[in-house]
Design a protein around this motif. Structure first.
Motif, PDB file in Angstrom:
ATOM      1  N   ASN A  40       0.855  -1.181   0.000  1.00  0.00           N
ATOM      2  CA  ASN A  40       0.000   0.000   0.000  1.00  0.00           C
ATOM      3  C   ASN A  40       0.895   1.237   0.000  1.00  0.00           C
ATOM      4  OD1 ASN A  40       0.555   0.675   2.895  1.00  0.00           O
ATOM      5  ND2 ASN A  40      -0.538  -1.251   3.235  1.00  0.00           N
ATOM      6  N   LYS A  41       0.315   2.404  -0.096  1.00  0.00           N
ATOM      7  CA  LYS A  41       1.084   3.647  -0.235  1.00  0.00           C
ATOM      8  C   LYS A  41       2.045   3.899   0.909  1.00  0.00           C
ATOM      9  CE  LYS A  41      -2.312   6.011  -3.071  1.00  0.00           C
ATOM     10  NZ  LYS A  41      -3.257   7.135  -3.173  1.00  0.00           N
ATOM     11  N   THR A  42       1.682   3.500   2.116  1.00  0.00           N
ATOM     12  CA  THR A  42       2.513   3.810   3.288  1.00  0.00           C
ATOM     13  C   THR A  42       3.388   2.640   3.736  1.00  0.00           C
ATOM     14  OG1 THR A  42       0.797   3.139   4.852  1.00  0.00           O
ATOM     15  CG2 THR A  42       0.787   5.448   4.128  1.00  0.00           C
ATOM     16  N   GLY A  43       3.142   1.446   3.204  1.00  0.00           N
ATOM     17  CA  GLY A  43       3.898   0.280   3.636  1.00  0.00           C
ATOM     18  C   GLY A  43       3.383  -0.312   4.940  1.00  0.00           C
ATOM     19  N   TRP A  44       2.268   0.218   5.431  1.00  0.00           N
ATOM     20  CA  TRP A  44       1.653  -0.287   6.662  1.00  0.00           C
ATOM     21  C   TRP A  44       1.253  -1.744   6.472  1.00  0.00           C
ATOM     22  CZ3 TRP A  44      -3.240  -2.372   6.996  1.00  0.00           C
ATOM     23  CH2 TRP A  44      -3.702  -2.650   8.282  1.00  0.00           C
ATOM     24  N   SER A  45       1.376  -2.546   7.531  1.00  0.00           N
ATOM     25  CA  SER A  45       0.890  -3.925   7.471  1.00  0.00           C
ATOM     26  C   SER A  45       0.124  -4.247   8.753  1.00  0.00           C
ATOM     27  CB  SER A  45       2.037  -4.912   7.263  1.00  0.00           C
ATOM     28  OG  SER A  45       2.952  -4.856   8.322  1.00  0.00           O
ATOM     29  N   ALA A  46      -0.877  -5.083   8.594  1.00  0.00           N
ATOM     30  CA  ALA A  46      -1.727  -5.474   9.717  1.00  0.00           C
ATOM     31  C   ALA A  46      -0.957  -6.380  10.660  1.00  0.00           C
ATOM     32  CB  ALA A  46      -2.973  -6.185   9.201  1.00  0.00           C
ATOM     33  N   ASP A  47      -1.228  -6.260  11.938  1.00  0.00           N
ATOM     34  CA  ASP A  47      -0.650  -7.175  12.913  1.00  0.00           C
ATOM     35  C   ASP A  47      -1.769  -7.682  13.835  1.00  0.00           C
ATOM     36  OD1 ASP A  47      -1.176  -5.076  14.685  1.00  0.00           O
ATOM     37  OD2 ASP A  47       0.918  -4.558  14.970  1.00  0.00           O
ATOM     38  N   PHE A  48      -1.412  -8.559  14.724  1.00  0.00           N
ATOM     39  CA  PHE A  48      -2.374  -9.190  15.619  1.00  0.00           C
ATOM     40  C   PHE A  48      -3.191  -8.147  16.384  1.00  0.00           C
ATOM     41  CE2 PHE A  48      -3.783 -11.211  19.512  1.00  0.00           C
ATOM     42  CZ  PHE A  48      -4.244 -12.445  19.070  1.00  0.00           C
ATOM     43  N   ASP A  49      -2.507  -7.156  16.940  1.00  0.00           N
ATOM     44  CA  ASP A  49      -3.201  -6.129  17.722  1.00  0.00           C
ATOM     45  C   ASP A  49      -4.209  -5.361  16.874  1.00  0.00           C
ATOM     46  OD1 ASP A  49      -1.858  -6.806  20.035  1.00  0.00           O
ATOM     47  OD2 ASP A  49      -0.297  -5.286  19.765  1.00  0.00           O
ATOM     48  N   TRP A  50      -3.839  -5.026  15.628  1.00  0.00           N
ATOM     49  CA  TRP A  50      -4.758  -4.290  14.766  1.00  0.00           C
ATOM     50  C   TRP A  50      -6.027  -5.108  14.509  1.00  0.00           C
ATOM     51  CZ3 TRP A  50      -6.731  -5.394   9.892  1.00  0.00           C
ATOM     52  CH2 TRP A  50      -7.473  -4.356   9.312  1.00  0.00           C
ATOM     53  N   ILE A  51      -5.864  -6.399  14.316  1.00  0.00           N
ATOM     54  CA  ILE A  51      -7.019  -7.255  14.032  1.00  0.00           C
ATOM     55  C   ILE A  51      -7.958  -7.324  15.226  1.00  0.00           C
ATOM     56  CG2 ILE A  51      -7.768  -9.608  13.477  1.00  0.00           C
ATOM     57  CD1 ILE A  51      -5.023  -9.969  12.097  1.00  0.00           C
ATOM     58  N   PHE A  52      -7.401  -7.442  16.429  1.00  0.00           N
ATOM     59  CA  PHE A  52      -8.218  -7.768  17.595  1.00  0.00           C
ATOM     60  C   PHE A  52      -8.420  -6.649  18.613  1.00  0.00           C
ATOM     61  CE2 PHE A  52      -6.651 -11.870  16.081  1.00  0.00           C
ATOM     62  CZ  PHE A  52      -7.875 -12.469  15.837  1.00  0.00           C
ATOM     63  N   THR A  53      -7.793  -5.484  18.429  1.00  0.00           N
ATOM     64  CA  THR A  53      -7.930  -4.413  19.408  1.00  0.00           C
ATOM     65  C   THR A  53      -9.361  -3.919  19.529  1.00  0.00           C
ATOM     66  OG1 THR A  53      -5.662  -3.697  19.148  1.00  0.00           O
ATOM     67  CG2 THR A  53      -7.181  -2.083  20.011  1.00  0.00           C
TER      68      THR A  53
END
Length: 114
Positions: free
Chosen positions: A35-48
């Protein structure tokens, strides 16, 4: 995780819902950093919160069909298989831990999630 597990149960078999969420995140180019920023999903992002996993489950981050003329390469593509394998291994370990069929060391009842 307990709260998310209850939410998964409202959709279907919580183990299968969780497996689908992990699979979708691991196979989504966007969630893997393409993606444009290089951000990637992690466990915390999925479940926070109770919104991100729903978006993933509903397919909001599924790969879009490639249109002729778009760039087909990605920086994260070479690492994707390794990340997918690690995520699936972790999920399988958690599933075994939930069902009490695996213990990493005698007396240790927690999964070795890194």
């Amino acid at each position: 995780m307990r709260i998310r597990w209850k939410e998964f149960s409202k959709v279907g078999n919580p183990v299968e819902v969780c497996r689908q969420v992990f699979t979708k995140v691991c196979t989504s180019k966007f969630c893997q950093g393409d993606n444009k920023t290089g951000w990637s999903a992690d466990f915390d992002w999925i479940f926070t919160n109770g919104e991100n996993w729903v978006k993933v489950y509903e397919g909001n981050y599924d790969n879009k069909p490639i249109v002729v003329g778009q760039n087909k390469g990605s920086a994260a593509q070479g690492q994707q298989k390794t990340r997918v394998e690690k995520a699936i291994d972790t999920f399988n370990e958690v599933e075994q831990w939930i069902h009490g069929t695996n213990s990493n060391t005698p007396g240790d009842s927690t999964p070795d999630c890194q």
